[in-house]
Design a protein around this motif. Sequence first.
Motif, short mmCIF file in Angstrom:
data_model
loop_
_atom_site.label_atom_id
_atom_site.label_comp_id
_atom_site.label_asym_id
_atom_site.label_seq_id
_atom_site.Cartn_x
_atom_site.Cartn_y
_atom_site.Cartn_z
N GLU A 44 32.08 44.18 43.18
CA GLU A 44 30.82 43.49 43.39
C GLU A 44 31.04 42.00 43.32
OE1 GLU A 44 27.60 44.52 40.88
OE2 GLU A 44 27.94 46.65 41.13
N GLU A 59 31.79 29.91 39.60
CA GLU A 59 30.90 30.79 38.84
C GLU A 59 30.71 32.13 39.51
OE1 GLU A 59 27.40 28.43 38.42
OE2 GLU A 59 28.43 26.93 37.21
N LEU A 60 31.13 32.23 40.76
CA LEU A 60 31.02 33.50 41.47
C LEU A 60 32.39 34.17 41.48
CD1 LEU A 60 28.91 32.89 44.68
CD2 LEU A 60 28.39 34.46 42.83
N GLY A 61 32.39 35.48 41.37
CA GLY A 61 33.66 36.19 41.42
C GLY A 61 33.43 37.62 41.86
N ALA A 62 34.53 38.34 42.06
CA ALA A 62 34.44 39.75 42.43
C ALA A 62 34.90 40.55 41.23
CB ALA A 62 35.32 40.03 43.62
N THR A 63 33.98 41.31 40.63
CA THR A 63 34.36 42.12 39.49
C THR A 63 34.61 43.55 39.92
OG1 THR A 63 32.08 42.64 38.98
CG2 THR A 63 33.01 40.73 37.87
N THR A 123 29.57 38.74 42.03
CA THR A 123 28.60 38.53 40.96
C THR A 123 28.97 37.30 40.14
OG1 THR A 123 27.80 39.48 38.88
CG2 THR A 123 29.95 40.18 39.60
N THR A 124 28.01 36.86 39.35
CA THR A 124 28.32 35.82 38.37
C THR A 124 28.70 36.47 37.04
OG1 THR A 124 25.98 35.75 37.87
CG2 THR A 124 26.81 34.07 39.34
N TYR A 125 28.61 37.78 36.97
CA TYR A 125 28.88 38.59 35.77
C TYR A 125 27.86 38.33 34.68
CZ TYR A 125 31.62 41.50 32.62
OH TYR A 125 32.03 42.52 31.79
N VAL A 126 27.75 37.08 34.27
CA VAL A 126 26.74 36.72 33.29
C VAL A 126 25.55 36.20 34.09
CG1 VAL A 126 26.24 35.26 31.34
CG2 VAL A 126 28.58 35.97 31.79
#
Lengths: 215, 682
Positions: free
Chosen positions: B175, B164-168, B177-180
């Motif tokens: 960043e 659920e975590l990623g680098a956008t 973030t979880t984006y959502v």
Amino acid sequence: MAENVGDGSTGENPQVDQPTHFEFDEQSRVAIDAHCAKYPPGRQASAVIASLYEVQKQMGRQTGGAWVPRVAMDKVAERLGMAPIRVYEVATFYLMFNTTPMGRYHLQICVTTPCWLRGSDQVEAACRKVTGIKGWHETSADGMFTMSEVECLGACVNAPVLQVDDDFYEDMDGPAVEALLAALARGERPKPGSMIGRQTSAPEGGPTTLLTVTE
Amino acid sequence: MAKVTVDGREIEVANGSSVLQACEAAGVEIPRFCYHDRLSVAGNCRMCLVEVEKAPKPIASCSYPIAEGMVIKTDTPMVRNGRRGVMEFLLINHPLDCPICDQGGECDLQDQAFSYGQDHSRYEENKRAVKDKYLGPLVKTIMTRCIQCTRCIRFATEIAGVPELGATARGENMEVTTYVEKALTSELSGNLIDICPVGALTSKPYAFVARPWELRKTDSIDVLDAVGSAIRVDARGSEVLRILPRMNDDVNEEWLGDKSRFSFDGLKRRRLDKPWVRIDGKLRPATWLEAFDAVSTKLKGMPGDKIGAIAGDLCDAESMLALKDLMAGLGSANLDCRQDGARIDASRRDFYVFNSSIAGIEEADALLIIGSNPRREAPVLNARIRKRQLAAPFPIGVIGAHAELTYMAEWLGDGPSTIASLPEAFAKVLADAKRPMIIVGQGALARPDGMAVLAAAWKLASSIGALTAEWHGFNVLHTAAARVGALDLGFLPGPGAKTLDAMMGGGVDLLWLLGADEFDTTRIGADTFVVYQGHHGDAGAARADVILPGSTYVEKPGTYVNTEGRVQRTGKAVFAPGEAREDWAILRAFSAAIDKPLPYDDLDALRARLEQVNPVFGRLGFLPRFGANDLTAPGGDPATVSATAFVPAIADYYQTNPISRASAVMAECTQTYAPTPALAAE
């Protein structure tokens, strides 16, 4: 210097009006299936960039603005069997994917040194004059144009260049831009390429070597 | 093995090791941010630069494989300059907010800047700022501090199994973030705080509470689930301020479940800090003497079989033994430790422990889970199963309620009848496996036909070759930390004596509850005199006629046996509040008050007695693994299993015992992760 400050908005932008629903249309479905078929079973995630392009094109067809809403990224994740965050990562990494709503035409003005030396400032000024857009990555009030600043598009020989969606319009100047945007606003798509009649990237005023040119 | 030279010292390391591992083996410490032993190698922080002879430029040692004859230098001008440069870049966008940062004092960036940082900055432009993210009620984010090592992303994806975590975005705009916006759906999210090398991810409940050097650190064992994770209790004065995992490769590696890490605020809420006696239907504060008097008056002339005792889920073995001995002195064998009504055959130890051992999961090659949701019941053990499946194909079947377990598992059926009629394909997988494992959860045992299910599972284990002299693949996963210890002590009804059920509804006249809160106390007969000895004002205390305030697991040195049968000891981090005492001492004092003194005056004597009752208590920390030498099945007829589907043993992971129920943090987690729509339906 102010541009150096991150505005902290690269997560999902809460100001963006995200659609609540997205479905692949027939054309996208066929195209995505074809992309997936290129990879061995279990490696469908490889088709993520191609699939996002299909989505962006579909949005262009359906809403007039080619962008990738979040629900569409979820659909792609579902189709390719990936975690949604992995798709968000790809979609936000590549500047070619628009994650905010777009106008009908995406004006991408090259501002790198060769274009700038050859007058990209005039291209930008003309775009702003016609569209009324103040900042970057904004959409005109009539929803026709979105303007972006891009770095080198690789058309330095014919600088300055203005890219409209997928087409390069080269050797631009103020009046040429105004004429081009007027044509676009009428719904026409003028022929891409040099605006001063130059053949591909041959010297201005005609070839100086290899004088016999066959079309 | 390959021979390499590190700073002039020749050593041999395994083929395929990285240069960093070779340096570690040579005793040279390499600074790093993104590299972590238990995560995949990312190689993006560049702090671990070293020089390798014949290489034209410094290499990132974490992601560079060793080769025979390699000459590695870790302390040359090239290396020092390289690391200084990396550090300067890292600090460009890192805020200078150490004085208000919770990581201060235990921050990798702070420590390494001490060695490689400059005393001034050459960067004159504006620093970047990043919006903070919401990751749930446990993890606080200050994302401007993030150095983008991506450890958290890899932890969430690889260990926790919740991608659920990623680098956008990228470059300066990248960043984590979880984006959502959503809370991380992991029971292991607290570990993000530990693996974050800077102060980007810190503990929300511990925010601005203390500095690490102010804390008194006590090594201990977690008892909020049955895994027995190694923990360190950090306290200041009389207050526990945080709980961190300790490394124990055999049990928890270096992880800890969120309930175990964040329930500590429950240690100071709803505490019983003085004795209480019910007078005219109302509980009134009393002295120890008055409380003892009230109980001994009641006991006078009472026949032994009208006295009963129930041990709770958080009890240490010492106090349970003292209670058992006390009951024996009173002539009672009405003992029970199975508040959930689990049917257990305690005649042999391998019928009720996790025989394969937790580390042994990594040796198994097929797994069948019966009536258990390890993700909820033992998140750290669940991470081990996931680790095993990531290492190599590991077929897993589940019989019981559908659940998202963080790894690929095939759902086979929902009730015990499936055990005898496994789908053919999976039966073949189990039969072909060399080291198959079966995990039986409390959801399968805490039901009327529990014995039959146990026998059926054993029968299956025996038929698929899970029981051999080298490999014991039959495992019971407990949810209560006290349970295995209690079974080892025989805290069960003696011959002909009353079980928990029989003690209800007036079955006994005096009921001694040792921290027992997990059964329905309304079932206790109206005339039964209830003595509650425990630490929290929970269900048991509410029903009690006399309350004897005891200690929690951080306030007493206690012996616990985890689900594997591993005997471990907690440390005393703080003193119990007010007049509360250590539980064994309360029982010893009471035995003297009724003139039946227990034969031990100190903890050592009591522990000698423990060992005498069951020699396993002498094997502290160490767990010998036994094969299945005796194939005799446990009692119970496999044919009599009912058709009822298994129900999960734990409804809400975050609130399973008096401590976590008293915790505001856990209550918030329940709100976030498991809102209770069921309330209306009930």
